[in-house]
Design an enzyme around this catalytic site. Structure first.
Site, short mmCIF file in Angstrom:
data_model
loop_
_atom_site.label_atom_id
_atom_site.label_comp_id
_atom_site.label_asym_id
_atom_site.label_seq_id
_atom_site.Cartn_x
_atom_site.Cartn_y
_atom_site.Cartn_z
N HIS A 82 6.56 11.61 -10.58
CA HIS A 82 6.89 10.61 -9.58
C HIS A 82 7.36 9.34 -10.26
O HIS A 82 6.73 8.86 -11.20
CB HIS A 82 5.64 10.30 -8.73
CG HIS A 82 5.91 9.26 -7.67
ND1 HIS A 82 6.48 9.57 -6.46
CD2 HIS A 82 5.72 7.93 -7.66
CE1 HIS A 82 6.62 8.48 -5.75
NE2 HIS A 82 6.17 7.46 -6.45
N ARG A 168 2.77 -2.54 6.17
CA ARG A 168 2.73 -3.43 4.98
C ARG A 168 4.09 -4.08 4.74
O ARG A 168 4.17 -5.24 4.35
CB ARG A 168 2.32 -2.62 3.73
CG ARG A 168 0.84 -2.27 3.71
CD ARG A 168 0.55 -1.24 2.64
NE ARG A 168 0.97 -1.63 1.32
CZ ARG A 168 1.39 -0.80 0.37
NH1 ARG A 168 1.43 0.51 0.59
NH2 ARG A 168 1.75 -1.24 -0.81
N SER A 183 -1.21 4.47 -2.05
CA SER A 183 -0.08 4.99 -1.28
C SER A 183 0.63 6.11 -2.06
O SER A 183 0.86 7.21 -1.55
CB SER A 183 0.88 3.82 -1.00
OG SER A 183 2.13 4.28 -0.59
N1 URA Z 1 6.01 3.40 -3.20
C1 URA Z 1 5.10 3.94 -2.38
O1 URA Z 1 5.14 5.13 -2.10
N2 URA Z 1 4.14 3.16 -1.86
C2 URA Z 1 4.04 1.84 -2.14
O2 URA Z 1 3.13 1.18 -1.65
C3 URA Z 1 5.00 1.27 -3.01
C4 URA Z 1 5.96 2.09 -3.52
#
Ligand code: URA
Length: 432
Positions: A82, A168, A183
Site C-alpha cells: 500500500h 474527516r 483508516s
Molecule cells: N489514506 C487513507 O486511506 N486514509 C487516510 O486517512 C489518509 C490517507
C-alpha cells in the site's frame, strides 16, 4: 452507553475502551449516530490523540464493519502493498508482475484516483478491455493460475472507514496520524493478506510533509500490524517530485511497460526493485539480498514483462497494446513547457503537477467525474538536471485546449531553478 458520554470522555483526554470504540463504529455505520456527534468525537480524537491500543481497537472495528475477504484458497503467504499516495506512482503495475514472476502470489485490491493523486484501477482500465470488477471466485482463480490479479474493491470493504473518511475530509480531521493509520490498516486487514508492505511517502506531494511525521505514521501502522498478527514493514520514500516522468493514466501504463522491460526511469526502477524485494522478503523469509537478486533477474530476463502480459490477458485486456504501446489513444492537443532560463532544476512540486494533470483531464475533482486516459504530463527533466534556456521541461497532453493555460501555469510554478547543482533528496529514506 451514550455517545454524548464517549465524546465528553475523549474531550477530557481519557482513553476509550474497546467496547466504547466498537459501539461508536457500529452505531455510526448503521446511521444511529448523527454526523454532528461523530464530528465532535473525531475532533476530540484529533486534539487529544489515541494510544496504540485505541488505534488498534479502532482499526479492527472499522475492518470488521464490512466484508472480511478470505484468501485462504490461495496457498502460501499473500503479501499486499500500500502506498500512502503520491503523484506518478505507478509502482503496483510494475511490482505485481515482478513479485508474481518471483513465485509470490499477489492478490491486490486497489483504488481509483481522487484529487491530485492517481489510482491504479484507472491506470489499468486505460488498457482496452481490462476488467477490474471481477467476482471473488475469478479473482482467486486468476491468482492461483498466474500468480497475480489486481482488482477494484469487491464487496463492502471497511464501510465505517469510508463514511468516517468522508466526514474527516470536511471537518479538518484528516491530518491525525492515529486516524490515518487506523483508516489505512482497516482496509488492508479487511482485504485478507497475511503480510503488508507500506510505502509511506514524505514530501510536498504526500500526506506526510516531514520525515518525522512519516516515521511516526509508519511506526503506528507497523505496531497495529503486530497487535493483529500481520507482518508489516514500512519503507519511507520521497515524494518531493513526481515518481518517474509520466503523470496520467495510459501515459503511466506506457512508462510501467518500459520499466518492466528494464528501460524505465532510474527513480521508478530503483523504488520498484526495493518494494518488490521487500514484498518477497516478507513472503519467502530469504535474505533481502537474495530477494533483490531474484527481482533484478526477472527484470533482465523479461519474465516480469511476460507476467504482465499474462495478467493483462487473464483480466480481459488487449495484450497487443502492451506489445506495441503506439496503439494507445493519443490526446488531441499537446503543449511544450519551455525553460525560460538556464540552470539546475532544484524542485518539481509533486502536488502542483498532480493538480495540473487533473486540470488536463487525467484526474477527478469529484467521484462522479470522468477521466481522459491519454491526458497528463510527461516531464522531460527531473530535480538535479541541468537545462538550457529553450529546452523542453515538460509536455502537456489534453483533449480540451482551453485547459492548457491553467495547467501550464501550475507546471511552470511547480518547477524551481538554482544556479548551482542542488543536493538531491534520497529516494528511499528508511525501512521500519
Ligand atoms: N489514506 C487513507 O486511506 N486514509 C487516510 O486517512 C489518509 C490517507
Amino acid at each position: 452507553m451514550k455517545i454524548y458520554d464517549i465524546i465528553a470522555k475523549k474531550r477530557d483526554g481519557f482513553k476509550l475502551t474497546k467496547t466504547e470504540i466498537e459501539f461508536v463504529i457500529n452505531k455510526y455505520t448503521s446511521n444511529k449516530i448523527p454526523d454532528y456527534q461523530m464530528s465532535a468525537l473525531l475532533m476530540a480524537m484529533y486534539l487529544k490523540g489515541l494510544d496504540d491500543q485505541e488505534i488498534t481497537d479502532l482499526t479492527l472495528a472499522m475492518a470488521e464493519s464490512g466484508d472480511m475477504i478470505d484468501l485462504s484458497e490461495i496457498p502460501g503467504i499473500k503479501v499486499d502493498k500500500h502506498s500512502t499516495g503520491g503523484v506518478g506512482d505507478k509502482t503496483t503495475l510494475i511490482i505485481a508482475p515482478i513479485v508474481a514472476a518471483c513465485g509470490v502470489s499477489v492478490a491486490k485490491m486497489s483504488g481509483r484516483g481522487l484529487g491530485y493523486t492517481g489510482g491504479t484501477i484507472d491506470k489499468l482500465e486505460s488498457i482496452p478491455g481490462f476488467k477490474t470488477q471481477i467476482s471473488q471466485e475469478d479473482f482467486i482463480n486468476i491468482v492461483n493460475k498466474i500468480g497475480a490479479c489486481v482488482v477494484g474493491q469487491s464487496g463492502i470493504l471497511a464501510p465505517a472507514d469510508k463514511k468516517i473518511y468522508a466526514l474527516r475530509d470536511v471537518t479538518a480531521t484528516v491530518e491525525s496520524i492515529g486516524l490515518i493509520a487506523a483508516s489505512i490498516m482497516s482496509k488492508k486487514i479487511a482485504s485478507g493478506c497475511d503480510a503488508i508492505l507500506l510505502d509511506v511517502k514524505v514530501g510536498d506531494g504526500a500526506f506526510m510533509k516531514t520525515y518525522d511525521d512519516a516515521v511516526k505514521l509508519a511506526n503506528k501502522m507497523v505496531s497495529i500490524g503486530k497487535m493483529v498478527n500481520r507482518n508489516v514493514r514500512a519503507i519511507i520514500t520521497d515524494m518531493n517530485q513526481p515518481l518517474g516522468n509520466a503523470i496520467g493514466n495510459s501515459l503511466e501504463v506506457i512508462e510501467a511497460i518500459k520499466t518492466l522491460k528494464n528501460q524505465g526511469p532510474k527513480d521508478l526502477t530503483e523504488l520498484c526493485i526495493c518494494l518488490a524485494s521487500n514484498m518477497i522478503y516478507l513472503a519467502k523469509k530469504q535474505s533481502l539480498a537474495d530477494c533483490e537478486k531474484q527481482v533484478r533477474d526477472v527484470l533482465k530476463s523479461g519474465k516480469a514483462f511476460d507476467k504482465f502480459i499474462e495478467i493483462v490477458k487473464a483480466q480481459g485486456g488487449d495484450e497487443s497494446y502492451i506489445r506495441d504501446v503506439s496503439k494507445f489513444n493519443k490526446a488531441k492537443f499537446s503543449y511544450n513547457i519551455i525553460a525560460e532560463r538556464s540552470g539546475y532544476i532544484s524542485n518539481i512540486n509533486a502536488q502542483l503537477c498532480g493538480a495540473a494533470s487533473m486540470v488536463l483531464g487525467a484526474g477527478r475533482a469529484t467521484k462522479e467525474d470522468s477521466i481522459d486516459y491519454a491526458s497528463g504530463i510527461i516531464l522531460k527533466a527531473k530535480t538535479g538536471d541541468f537545462v538550457k534556456k529553450g529546452d523542453i521541461l515538460a509536455v502537456l497532453f489534453t483533449f480540451e485546449q482551453e485547459k492548457i493555460n491553467q495547467a501550464q501555469d501550475l507546471v511552470s510554478s511547480a518547477i524551481s531553478f538554482l544556479d548551482t547543482k542542488p543536493t538531491k533528496n534520497k529516494l528511499i529514506y528508511n525501512i521500519i
